[in-house]
Motif scaffolding. Sequence first.
Motif, PDB file in Angstrom:
ATOM      1  N   ARG A   1      -4.793   0.026  -1.616  1.00  0.00           N
ATOM      2  CA  ARG A   1      -5.304  -0.862  -0.567  1.00  0.00           C
ATOM      3  C   ARG A   1      -5.841  -2.173  -1.133  1.00  0.00           C
ATOM      4  O   ARG A   1      -5.487  -3.244  -0.620  1.00  0.00           O
ATOM      5  CB  ARG A   1      -6.385  -0.126   0.232  1.00  0.00           C
ATOM      6  CG  ARG A   1      -7.207  -0.986   1.174  1.00  0.00           C
ATOM      7  CD  ARG A   1      -6.404  -1.500   2.350  1.00  0.00           C
ATOM      8  NE  ARG A   1      -7.256  -2.251   3.263  1.00  0.00           N
ATOM      9  CZ  ARG A   1      -6.835  -2.848   4.363  1.00  0.00           C
ATOM     10  NH1 ARG A   1      -5.558  -2.789   4.688  1.00  0.00           N
ATOM     11  NH2 ARG A   1      -7.662  -3.504   5.133  1.00  0.00           N
TER      12      ARG A   1
ATOM     13  N   SER B   1      -0.381   4.532   5.126  1.00  0.00           N
ATOM     14  CA  SER B   1      -0.483   3.103   4.783  1.00  0.00           C
ATOM     15  C   SER B   1      -1.179   2.249   5.834  1.00  0.00           C
ATOM     16  O   SER B   1      -1.574   1.117   5.549  1.00  0.00           O
ATOM     17  CB  SER B   1       0.920   2.529   4.520  1.00  0.00           C
ATOM     18  OG  SER B   1       1.743   2.656   5.663  1.00  0.00           O
TER      19      SER B   1
ATOM     20  N   THR C   1       0.828  -1.207   0.000  1.00  0.00           N
ATOM     21  CA  THR C   1       0.000   0.000   0.000  1.00  0.00           C
ATOM     22  C   THR C   1       0.862   1.256   0.000  1.00  0.00           C
ATOM     23  O   THR C   1       0.585   2.216  -0.734  1.00  0.00           O
ATOM     24  CB  THR C   1      -0.931   0.009   1.229  1.00  0.00           C
ATOM     25  OG1 THR C   1      -1.749  -1.166   1.215  1.00  0.00           O
ATOM     26  CG2 THR C   1      -1.820   1.240   1.236  1.00  0.00           C
TER      27      THR C   1
END
Length: 484
Positions: A312, A126, A99
């Motif tokens: 994500r 993140s 991510t």
Amino acid sequence: MNEYVLIAAAGLLLISVLVSKISDRFGVPALLLFLGLGMLAGSDGPGGIYFDNPAIAQFVGVIALVLILFSGGLDTDFKQVRAVLKEGILLSTLGVLITALITGWICIFLLDLPPLVGLLLGAIVSSTDAAAVFSVLRSKGISLKGNLKPLLELESGSNDPMAIFLTIGLIQLIQSPEQSALSLISSFFLQMLLGGVIGVVMGRLMGWLINHIRLGYEGLYPVLSLALVFLTFGVTSILGGSGFLAVYVTGIVLGNREFIHRRSLLRFHDGLAWLMQIAMFLTLGLLVFPSRLPAVAGSGLLIAAGLMFLSRPLGVLLSLIGSRFSLPEKVFVSWVGLRGAVPIILATFPLLAQIPQAELIFNIVFFVVLTSVLLQGTTITPAARWLKLDAPALPKRIYPIEYTPVGGFKSELKELAVPPNSPMAGKAIVELGLPDDFLVVLIARQNDFVMPSGGTVIQPGDTLLALADSKTFDEVCRRLCPPS
């Protein structure tokens, strides 16, 4: 002057508690309400409180995170977490790394940032905050099927150390370009190893101390636990480990052991965690200047969209390759990746380190967090229903009695539901042949309670509140409550 400060603090806390009712009724994440209240109280809002000190905000945030993570660990059932331990660890390490990298390159492309600065921004946003997720789910009266809840709990409690490590490591590389990025790998494993080991040791030590120190006043046990939590964080950090991971593991280890004054300690740390959440979100809300956010609105929206719909999801899908989770479950896990207080706290690190574009990073991070909470936080319930992953949330029954375990006494007070096909149904307690160390204390029947005696007849749908050790309780469950 001190009186006015106390009145202002009391007023903000009181309003925060009252606005939490909005979260319960309408499903708006409490995080958003607390942040909004802080922004209204700040220098750009009607409150007019001028606050522009990232160092204080970071200090408050770190203290709050320590106590919130410990409380989260205390409330984690390791029996449930064990089933998703591998997937949770992968999400909190590999998932966070993927991510951060993808979001970092999005930031480099959109903002024309130097590579390390762009990756720093990606690392800051993140990690996830699932605390808001469960408050929304509870307010709508639904739960989640399968192992989704323990997976999200484990990820949210254990992914902060990875984001913190990436943020601090990238700041070091920006400040010292001659340093090799490979040197950070050994540092990462050392931090995780020390954090995990010290957390396990301190969890067991805390349990032993609480049971054997024999303090004269019950009110001193929360003070003892609080001191040991801060000691765990401080010692671990000084030794080069991850203090945040250590306190979370300490909470898990302690929470899954028996110790005296358990109920009062759990309540204390739960209340303290709520206080820390309010204090942290209010402080971070005060720190931001809303008038500066419109300037980053366009790029902030694009970065938030890239994070929610690309970074994500890829992080989740790649981390859970080969797992037993279905595609709808993976999609839901990726959508539940709410950004919360941790990214805003991490955004103060570049400010204090005087990194170029530090103010731009902070404002974009704040905007991304607000966007994530507004869009994802308010659509979690529809997403769970659309993906057919929701299940009715069973309300937790409140009993008119409480039980406090004493050191050396292994029995616990547990609930035993009587299904329609149970051999117990229609029989008196004396006819069940229960072990001598299995005591039925109370029977919950519909909306009432029954004080049991040997002649009390058990009815289908009853819930027995029984006092027994774990082995005896499991034996009675197997014998008298066969699976339907």
